[in-house]
Design a protein around this motif. Sequence first.
Motif: not given
Length: 197
Positions: A115-121
């Motif tokens: 999954l795409l992270a929450n708050n991705p860098s």
Amino acid sequence: VAAAMALMISCGGSPSSSGSGMGSATVSISDPPSCAAPAGNFKSVFVTIRSVQAHLSATADGGAGGWQELAPQLVTQPVQVDLLNLPQSGQCLLAQLGSTSSLPVGDYQQIRLILLANNPSGGPLPTSNACASLGQVFNCVVDKNNNFAMLNLSSEAITGLKVPPGQILGGPIRVAAGQSVDINVDFDACNSLVQEG
């Protein structure tokens, strides 16, 4: 709300025209929305998928080499799916996630969804984000009163939601040269959400 996703894989096969020593795969996702409002507490469960991978080894961990990308389209264009909203046609299929025509042959023992992270860098983001009211959040739930809450992930954005061999219906996913397999990931969102606090 925390995720401890329950997943099941089912698959089928059909002839294909892929090259020698390679097979192809198409990946879709479905979910029985039995906990959707008004019967349940949630109206929507949004998850953003950025990769679906398979491995020939039943014991390979997240850092092992040899993971094969089943839906390379997701790497450059993640897809956000609402696990509780079926298409208007009434079919249980939520979305086609992608496909590959260059999958090495073999018996694939496990699958993982990253999954795409929450708050991705950094990196690619989905074209639309239903969780945007919470900020840089890409995985969230909406309760029956239209309140949004972030879906807290542990390692799902790094090592993925794992589907071990025991959760693949019919045993390993057999990919033969010149053949195609259809892989359906069946989320059980209702049994995968834990409300905290």
